[in-house]
Design a protein around this motif. Structure first.
Motif, PDB file in Angstrom:
ATOM      1  N   GLU A 119       0.826  -1.204   0.000  1.00  0.00           N
ATOM      2  CA  GLU A 119       0.000   0.000   0.000  1.00  0.00           C
ATOM      3  C   GLU A 119       0.862   1.255   0.000  1.00  0.00           C
ATOM      4  N   LYS A 120       0.402   2.266  -0.737  1.00  0.00           N
ATOM      5  CA  LYS A 120       1.078   3.564  -0.762  1.00  0.00           C
ATOM      6  C   LYS A 120       0.417   4.550   0.198  1.00  0.00           C
ATOM      7  N   GLU A 121      -0.879   4.374   0.403  1.00  0.00           N
ATOM      8  CA  GLU A 121      -1.643   5.243   1.296  1.00  0.00           C
ATOM      9  C   GLU A 121      -2.599   4.382   2.110  1.00  0.00           C
ATOM     10  N   PHE A 122      -3.021   4.937   3.244  1.00  0.00           N
ATOM     11  CA  PHE A 122      -3.806   4.159   4.196  1.00  0.00           C
ATOM     12  C   PHE A 122      -5.013   4.956   4.661  1.00  0.00           C
ATOM     13  N   MET A 123      -5.949   4.269   5.282  1.00  0.00           N
ATOM     14  CA  MET A 123      -7.209   4.818   5.746  1.00  0.00           C
ATOM     15  C   MET A 123      -8.166   4.952   4.556  1.00  0.00           C
ATOM     16  N   TRP A 124      -9.440   5.091   4.862  1.00  0.00           N
ATOM     17  CA  TRP A 124     -10.462   5.219   3.820  1.00  0.00           C
ATOM     18  C   TRP A 124     -10.267   6.467   2.968  1.00  0.00           C
ATOM     19  N   ASP A 125      -9.654   7.497   3.566  1.00  0.00           N
ATOM     20  CA  ASP A 125      -9.456   8.742   2.822  1.00  0.00           C
ATOM     21  C   ASP A 125      -8.013   8.957   2.379  1.00  0.00           C
ATOM     22  N   ALA A 251     -17.157  13.428   4.118  1.00  0.00           N
ATOM     23  CA  ALA A 251     -16.462  14.077   2.995  1.00  0.00           C
ATOM     24  C   ALA A 251     -15.510  13.140   2.281  1.00  0.00           C
ATOM     25  N   GLY A 252     -15.046  12.085   2.967  1.00  0.00           N
ATOM     26  CA  GLY A 252     -14.139  11.136   2.336  1.00  0.00           C
ATOM     27  C   GLY A 252     -12.815  11.767   1.948  1.00  0.00           C
ATOM     28  N   ARG A 253     -12.361  11.500   0.735  1.00  0.00           N
ATOM     29  CA  ARG A 253     -11.073  11.996   0.251  1.00  0.00           C
ATOM     30  C   ARG A 253     -11.005  13.523   0.289  1.00  0.00           C
ATOM     31  N   ASP A 254     -12.146  14.169   0.170  1.00  0.00           N
ATOM     32  CA  ASP A 254     -12.231  15.627   0.230  1.00  0.00           C
ATOM     33  C   ASP A 254     -11.648  16.174   1.538  1.00  0.00           C
ATOM     34  N   SER A 255     -11.743  15.394   2.629  1.00  0.00           N
ATOM     35  CA  SER A 255     -11.222  15.861   3.917  1.00  0.00           C
ATOM     36  C   SER A 255      -9.705  15.966   3.912  1.00  0.00           C
ATOM     37  N   ILE A 256      -9.064  15.330   2.948  1.00  0.00           N
ATOM     38  CA  ILE A 256      -7.604  15.390   2.827  1.00  0.00           C
ATOM     39  C   ILE A 256      -7.194  16.380   1.739  1.00  0.00           C
ATOM     40  N   HIS A 263     -15.297  14.841  -2.964  1.00  0.00           N
ATOM     41  CA  HIS A 263     -16.291  14.643  -1.904  1.00  0.00           C
ATOM     42  C   HIS A 263     -16.984  13.291  -2.076  1.00  0.00           C
ATOM     43  N   GLY A 264     -17.031  12.553  -0.993  1.00  0.00           N
ATOM     44  CA  GLY A 264     -17.691  11.251  -1.022  1.00  0.00           C
ATOM     45  C   GLY A 264     -16.913  10.163  -1.728  1.00  0.00           C
ATOM     46  N   LYS A 265     -15.656  10.436  -2.034  1.00  0.00           N
ATOM     47  CA  LYS A 265     -14.804   9.394  -2.619  1.00  0.00           C
ATOM     48  C   LYS A 265     -14.060   8.674  -1.499  1.00  0.00           C
ATOM     49  N   PHE A 266     -13.999   7.352  -1.626  1.00  0.00           N
ATOM     50  CA  PHE A 266     -13.310   6.550  -0.632  1.00  0.00           C
ATOM     51  C   PHE A 266     -12.392   5.558  -1.326  1.00  0.00           C
ATOM     52  N   ARG A 267     -11.426   5.117  -0.586  1.00  0.00           N
ATOM     53  CA  ARG A 267     -10.429   4.201  -1.107  1.00  0.00           C
ATOM     54  C   ARG A 267     -11.074   2.895  -1.569  1.00  0.00           C
ATOM     55  N   ASN A 305     -20.239  13.623  -8.620  1.00  0.00           N
ATOM     56  CA  ASN A 305     -18.918  13.079  -8.986  1.00  0.00           C
ATOM     57  C   ASN A 305     -18.906  11.552  -8.945  1.00  0.00           C
ATOM     58  N   LEU A 306     -20.026  10.965  -9.296  1.00  0.00           N
ATOM     59  CA  LEU A 306     -20.104   9.502  -9.398  1.00  0.00           C
ATOM     60  C   LEU A 306     -18.999   8.994 -10.317  1.00  0.00           C
TER      61      LEU A 306
END
Length: 350
Positions: A119-125, A251-256, A263-267, A305-306
């Protein structure tokens, strides 16, 4: 010719078949310089190879002890293993979201802890970008273990057993947060799941073959799922909006990234051991694989952003009838690695 390797020490036996695991692609010695970690021969080279954190049996055992020790939580009531259960592929079977101290419930589902070295990144976001600090959030989150690093280090220094164990591994009397994270990583970094029926079929081992439903499901998977859940890790490590809601409360990835487009995108999670790692999605809203597939079949919301893969030719989602869903699930169950789920090496030390 098949070979076997053994590492024996302090009554601990490490046994694996080199027919299933190989050195890195160049053919040189494995970067970890240890028999505790090997790259499966159907896997790419790992992102993390233990350089700067020499993997040893003593280090593995120290990391395992820390992982199962409730001393790490603020009230000493829960350990990492409370939310990361081996039988659930080190996810949490009995809660849709994390369950921390004082019965506090978090907002996101506990992710599985397998194949983290890739893995290169971790957590849902994706808020953490290095395996050695991937446990930071759980340790310090007020709704999970609710502790802080100075207090954890203080407790370890004052304990009867940890000073000697850290010295054995790191050859220093010092215990600090950096060494603590390195020790944890010597355990979680070795949680390699790569011996499912799927792996044996792909590697042509033990005469393994897919049944007709599994083979049909594999074809459906490659057509409908592989763009996001790419083999052999069964994730492309991207972030996507899966149409769970018109507008996600999380917010998902948007929080980072602080980008409205995220917004609302998750790993994209790995599908390895997905049979045993329910509930599903970032908030654990689905309890069964049938529910997940029916979401993609008929429940996808047309969020701004589906993910484009879920909005093709004027159709939302992935259309699969009940027979096709059953076949796809049959294939997904071939990703279950029973050897990993029952491996005594990863269980709580006695």
């Amino acid at each position: 010719m098949k070979k076997q390797f053994f590492v024996v020490g302090a009554g601990l036996l490490f046994l694996a078949a080199v027919s299933s695991f190989s050195s890195n692609a160049s053919g040189s010695a494995d970067p970890a310089d240890s028999l505790l970690f090997r790259t499966p021969k159907n896997f790419p080279a790992p992102v993390y190879n233990f350089q700067g954190n020499h993997l040893t049996e003593a280090g593995f055992k120290l990391g395992r002890k820390l992982f199962y020790d409730p001393i790490l939580s603020s009230d000493k009531s829960i350990s990492c293993a409370n939310c990361h259960q081996q039988f659930a592929s080190f996810a949490q079977l009995d809660h849709p979201v994390s369950h921390g101290v004082d019965d506090c419930l978090g907002t996101r589902n506990t992710p599985t802890l397998i194949n983290l070295a890739w893995e290169k990144e971790f957590m849902w976001d994706g808020g953490v970008n290095h395996i050695e600090i991937s446990s930071m959030n759980a340790l310090t989150n007020p709704c999970e273990m609710a502790n802080n690093l100075p207090e954890i280090v203080k407790r370890l220094k004052q304990s009867e057993s940890y000073p000697a164990l850290f010295k054995q591994v790191f050859q220093t009397d010092e215990i600090n947060s950096q060494l603590f994270f390195k020790a944890i990583t010597q355990f979680i970094g070795t949680l390699v799941s790569a011996n499912s029926k799927y792996d044996q079929v792909i590697r042509h081992e033990n005469g393994a073959k897919f049944t007709d439903p599994e083979l049909s499901g594999y074809a459906l998977f490659k057509t409908n799922c592989a763009a996001c859940h790419s083999e052999p890790l069964f994730t492309d490590q991207s972030y996507r909006n899966k149409g769970l809601d018109l507008k996600s409360d999380d917010a998902g990835r948007d929080s980072i990234t602080h980008l409205a487009s995220d917004h609302g995108k998750f790993r994209v999670p790995t599908l390895r051991n997905v049979e045993v790692s329910s509930p599903y999605m970032h908030d654990g809203r689905f309890n069964t694989l049938e529910e997940v597939l029916e979401h993609y079949n008929s429940g996808v919301h047309n969020a701004p952003n589906l993910d484009p893969l879920l909005k093709q030719n004027g159709h939302l989602g992935i259309s699969l009838n009940k027979q096709q869903q059953s076949q796809l699930i049959a294939f997904l169950k071939t990703l279950t690695d029973r050897q990993f789920l029952n491996n005594d090496l990863f269980k709580e030390p006695k």
